[in-house]
Design an enzyme around this catalytic site. Structure first.
Site, PDB file in Angstrom:
ATOM      1  CB  CYS A 107      34.100  33.107  43.294  1.00  0.00           C
ATOM      2  SG  CYS A 107      34.657  31.407  43.087  1.00  0.00           S
ATOM      3  CG  HIS A 149      32.752  31.396  48.988  1.00  0.00           C
ATOM      4  ND1 HIS A 149      32.059  32.318  48.225  1.00  0.00           N
ATOM      5  CD2 HIS A 149      33.719  30.894  48.163  1.00  0.00           C
ATOM      6  CE1 HIS A 149      32.589  32.364  47.007  1.00  0.00           C
ATOM      7  NE2 HIS A 149      33.602  31.511  46.950  1.00  0.00           N
ATOM      8  CD  GLU A 150      36.897  28.941  49.469  1.00  0.00           C
ATOM      9  OE1 GLU A 150      37.060  28.067  48.582  1.00  0.00           O
ATOM     10  OE2 GLU A 150      36.919  30.153  49.210  1.00  0.00           O
TER      11      GLU A 150
END
EC number: 3.5.1.88
Length: 198
Positions: A107, A149-150
């Site tokens: 990230c 993930h986003e």
């Protein structure tokens, strides 16, 4: 304009984003800045909370995953990713299905840490694009993974939240150092503990 990426420990990363409408002030410029910021940091996705805005918006460019693997063989999880570049506004993951599979995620807000995260292999998502056109689409493989993930970011969730208690304990010092700005990076960041940019 390249914006500083908010580092681990900033409350904005743990805040659920709010929906926006097509009249959101400066939306077009914001999206342009997010692309520029993401590419500068060599990322494949960037969510608005990572630049300090608690809104439900993220951008994804999964093209780097379209390249063949080390053996020169195409990766089936990377199918259809060449030119996969999208803006997601007010997204809702309607369904997650299939087997869970592990992948080492990183990230931009948590630099230099990568850990296995288990996610479902397939998603159906509804969202608006940058022109506020509505879409309902289904993705699998790396596309689904990057979107999940986003999407977590706009829900105030980080990939480290998916790790075991033991793994989190082992990472505590590294995560604390990131919050303080004690980290080697080559892109602009804003650190919550020091309140300084670098």
């Amino acid at each position: 304009m390249i914006l500083p990426i908010v580092a681990y420990g900033d409350p904005v990363l743990k805040t659920e984003g709010v929906e926006i409408d097509k009249d959101y002030e400066g939306l077009e410029t914001l999206i342009e800045n997010m692309w520029e910021t993401m590419y500068n940091a060599h990322g494949v996705g960037l969510a608005a909370p990572q630049i300090g805005k608690s809104i439900r918006l993220f951008v994804v460019d999964a093209s780097p995953f379209a390249e063949d693997d080390a053996d020169g063989e195409p990766d089936p999880k990377a199918a259809g990713l060449d030119g996969f570049k999208k803006v997601f506004i007010n997204p809702i993951i309607e369904e997650e299905s299939g087997e869970e599979w592990a992948f080492q995620e990183g990230c931009l807000s948590i630099p230099n840490i990568r850990e296995d995260v288990y996610r479902k292999e397939k998603i159906t998502i509804t969202y608006f694009d940058e022109n506020f056109k509505f879409h309902e689409e289904t993705y699998d493989g790396y596309a689904a993974r990057i979107i999940q993930h986003e999407y977590d970011h706009v829900d105030g969730v980080l990939f480290t939240d998916h790790l075991s208690t033991l793994k989190k304990k082992l990472l505590m010092k590294k995560l604390a150092n990131i919050s303080k700005g004690i980290v080697d990076i080559d892109y602009r960041m804003k650190f919550p503990v020091t309140k300084r940019k670098r």
